[in-house]
Design an enzyme around this catalytic site. Structure first.
Site, mmCIF file in Angstrom:
data_model
loop_
_atom_site.group_PDB
_atom_site.id
_atom_site.type_symbol
_atom_site.label_atom_id
_atom_site.label_comp_id
_atom_site.label_asym_id
_atom_site.label_seq_id
_atom_site.Cartn_x
_atom_site.Cartn_y
_atom_site.Cartn_z
ATOM 1 N N CYS A 243 134.513 -12.817 59.422
ATOM 2 C CA CYS A 243 134.205 -11.402 59.641
ATOM 3 C C CYS A 243 132.952 -10.941 58.925
ATOM 4 O O CYS A 243 132.482 -9.841 59.162
ATOM 5 C CB CYS A 243 135.378 -10.537 59.183
ATOM 6 S SG CYS A 243 135.623 -10.639 57.398
ATOM 7 N N CYS B 263 141.649 -12.562 55.359
ATOM 8 C CA CYS B 263 141.363 -11.547 54.333
ATOM 9 C C CYS B 263 141.882 -12.046 52.974
ATOM 10 O O CYS B 263 141.221 -11.888 51.947
ATOM 11 C CB CYS B 263 142.022 -10.228 54.690
ATOM 12 S SG CYS B 263 141.759 -9.704 56.392
#
Ligand code: FES
Length: 152
Positions: A35, A108
């Protein structure tokens, strides 16, 4: 809102251990190829009962809310752990009270794990590599294809 989202929201209401540790023994910075988010973690060690353990851990992030919530949890639970114990923690260990990450959010947590491992790769006995700049200053440098998302 899912149970996980609710826990992330609670963690974000008062994130722990944000910011630089000026006299840190180790610092690790990683960017997520998934990301483009980035996270830096600082570790400060101390001697306790004859062992070298993490006294404080902190982070700065240009990552998503999940990464910030995981980093907040992780920096709390790292206190008192040796470098070896910290290295053995999995992503799901680092999430603490957030519980297991949904599949879409695993990267994440891996961002936090990566910053921790990067910091641990510095030998605790060695002086920390010079950081020289805060993460926000580092962000101003050309970063190739990395997407930078400033937080409010
Ligand atoms: Fe990139 Fe969460 S979406 S770290």
């Amino acid at each position: 809102m899912s149970d996980f989202e609710e826990k992330v929201r609670e963690a974000l209401a008062s994130p722990k251990n944000q910011g630089e540790i000026a006299d840190a023994d180790a610092v690790g910075t990683v960017g997520s190829p998934a990301c483009g988010d980035m996270l830096r973690m600082w570790l400060k060690f101390t001697e306790k009962d004859g062992k070298r353990v993490i006294d404080r851990a902190s982070f700065q992030s240009f990552g998503c809310q999940t990464a910030i919530a995981v980093a907040s949890m992780a920096t709390e639970l790292l206190k008192g752990k040796t470098a070896e114990e910290a290295r053995e923690l999995s992503v799901n260990d680092l999430t603490g009270g957030l519980g297991p990450l949904p599949p879409m959010k695993i990267h994440c947590g891996q961002l936090v794990e990566g910053a921790l491992k990067s910091a641990l790769d510095q030998t605790p006995a060695a002086p920390a590599a010079p950081v020289g700049a805060t993460l926000s200053e580092a962000m101003k440098k050309p970063a190739g294809t990395i997407r930078i998302v400033p937080l409010e």
